[in-house]
Motif scaffolding. Sequence first.
Motif, PDB file in Angstrom:
ATOM      1  N   ILE A 215       0.842  -1.203   0.000  1.00 25.37           N
ATOM      2  CA  ILE A 215       0.000   0.000   0.000  1.00 25.37           C
ATOM      3  C   ILE A 215       0.873   1.247   0.000  1.00 25.37           C
ATOM      4  CG2 ILE A 215      -1.671   1.355   1.333  1.00 25.37           C
ATOM      5  CD1 ILE A 215      -2.849  -1.347   2.299  1.00 25.37           C
TER       6      ILE A 215
ATOM      7  N   SER B 108      -3.683   6.004   6.561  1.00 20.99           N
ATOM      8  CA  SER B 108      -5.025   6.575   6.671  1.00 20.99           C
ATOM      9  C   SER B 108      -6.030   5.658   5.996  1.00 20.99           C
ATOM     10  CB  SER B 108      -5.068   7.964   6.028  1.00 20.99           C
ATOM     11  OG  SER B 108      -5.022   7.853   4.619  1.00 20.99           O
ATOM     12  N   SER B 109      -7.251   5.681   6.489  1.00 22.81           N
ATOM     13  CA  SER B 109      -8.308   4.857   5.894  1.00 22.81           C
ATOM     14  C   SER B 109      -8.573   5.285   4.452  1.00 22.81           C
ATOM     15  CB  SER B 109      -9.584   4.930   6.724  1.00 22.81           C
ATOM     16  OG  SER B 109     -10.035   6.266   6.823  1.00 22.81           O
ATOM     17  N   GLU B 110      -8.357   6.554   4.146  1.00 24.46           N
ATOM     18  CA  GLU B 110      -8.542   7.051   2.775  1.00 24.46           C
ATOM     19  C   GLU B 110      -7.556   6.377   1.816  1.00 24.46           C
ATOM     20  OE1 GLU B 110      -8.058  11.134   0.141  1.00 24.46           O
ATOM     21  OE2 GLU B 110      -7.983  11.257   2.324  1.00 24.46           O
TER      22      GLU B 110
ATOM     23  N   VAL C 150      -5.929   3.509   2.275  1.00 25.73           N
ATOM     24  CA  VAL C 150      -6.246   2.082   2.199  1.00 25.73           C
ATOM     25  C   VAL C 150      -7.447   1.863   1.287  1.00 25.73           C
ATOM     26  CG1 VAL C 150      -6.980   0.057   3.514  1.00 25.73           C
ATOM     27  CG2 VAL C 150      -5.236   1.584   4.450  1.00 25.73           C
ATOM     28  N   SER C 151      -8.482   2.695   1.417  1.00 26.55           N
ATOM     29  CA  SER C 151      -9.675   2.570   0.569  1.00 26.55           C
ATOM     30  C   SER C 151      -9.339   2.780  -0.897  1.00 26.55           C
ATOM     31  CB  SER C 151     -10.743   3.576   0.997  1.00 26.55           C
ATOM     32  OG  SER C 151     -11.210   3.281   2.271  1.00 26.55           O
ATOM     33  N   ARG C 152      -8.519   3.779  -1.187  1.00 27.95           N
ATOM     34  CA  ARG C 152      -8.142   4.042  -2.591  1.00 27.95           C
ATOM     35  C   ARG C 152      -7.293   2.894  -3.152  1.00 27.95           C
ATOM     36  NH1 ARG C 152      -7.298  10.562  -3.164  1.00 27.95           N
ATOM     37  NH2 ARG C 152      -9.354  11.078  -2.339  1.00 27.95           N
ATOM     38  N   TYR C 153      -6.399   2.359  -2.338  1.00 26.08           N
ATOM     39  CA  TYR C 153      -5.597   1.204  -2.759  1.00 26.08           C
ATOM     40  C   TYR C 153      -6.510   0.026  -3.087  1.00 26.08           C
ATOM     41  CZ  TYR C 153      -2.572  -2.882  -2.393  1.00 26.08           C
ATOM     42  OH  TYR C 153      -1.931  -4.062  -2.634  1.00 26.08           O
ATOM     43  N   GLU C 154      -7.444  -0.266  -2.181  1.00 31.01           N
ATOM     44  CA  GLU C 154      -8.355  -1.392  -2.398  1.00 31.01           C
ATOM     45  C   GLU C 154      -9.213  -1.189  -3.636  1.00 31.01           C
ATOM     46  OE1 GLU C 154     -10.270  -1.584   1.419  1.00 31.01           O
ATOM     47  OE2 GLU C 154      -8.674  -2.862   2.244  1.00 31.01           O
ATOM     48  N   ALA C 155      -9.676   0.038  -3.858  1.00 37.66           N
ATOM     49  CA  ALA C 155     -10.493   0.327  -5.045  1.00 37.66           C
ATOM     50  C   ALA C 155      -9.686   0.125  -6.325  1.00 37.66           C
ATOM     51  CB  ALA C 155     -11.041   1.756  -4.976  1.00 37.66           C
TER      52      ALA C 155
ATOM     53  N   VAL D 119      -9.235  -3.935  -7.246  1.00 40.24           N
ATOM     54  CA  VAL D 119     -10.408  -4.828  -7.254  1.00 40.24           C
ATOM     55  C   VAL D 119     -10.387  -5.663  -8.504  1.00 40.24           C
ATOM     56  CG1 VAL D 119     -12.917  -4.920  -7.347  1.00 40.24           C
ATOM     57  CG2 VAL D 119     -11.779  -3.329  -5.835  1.00 40.24           C
TER      58      VAL D 119
END
Length: 106
Positions: A76, A94-96, A98-103, A106
């Motif tokens: 990440i 940051s959760s932001e 991590v969320s962008r990495y996961e998005a 996918v």
Amino acid sequence: MAKQVTILLRDDMDGSEAVRTTTFALDGRSYEIDLSEHNDAELRGALERFVNAARRTGPKVVTASNPAQRARTRAIRQWAADNGYDIAERGRLSSEIVSRYEAAHV
């Protein structure tokens, strides 16, 4: 050829079969011990009155203590750096991010 690996936990106190790894901290040091149901209950019972009288010092902190989690965190951080995000080399992601990495994966 298939390989099956079995991990059997042994109680660190008496060598019997352990059912869990119990973690605790004292004087700023963290400890973990593999315990049977009986010994885990005994440890919790011994600490109960102290825990009930103690103050909590903050939220439970989850660290990247296993190799898979550390590898994911490194991935990440590398992805964020490659994509222009300014992040520290250490510390919590940051959760932001991590969320962008996961998005993106996918």
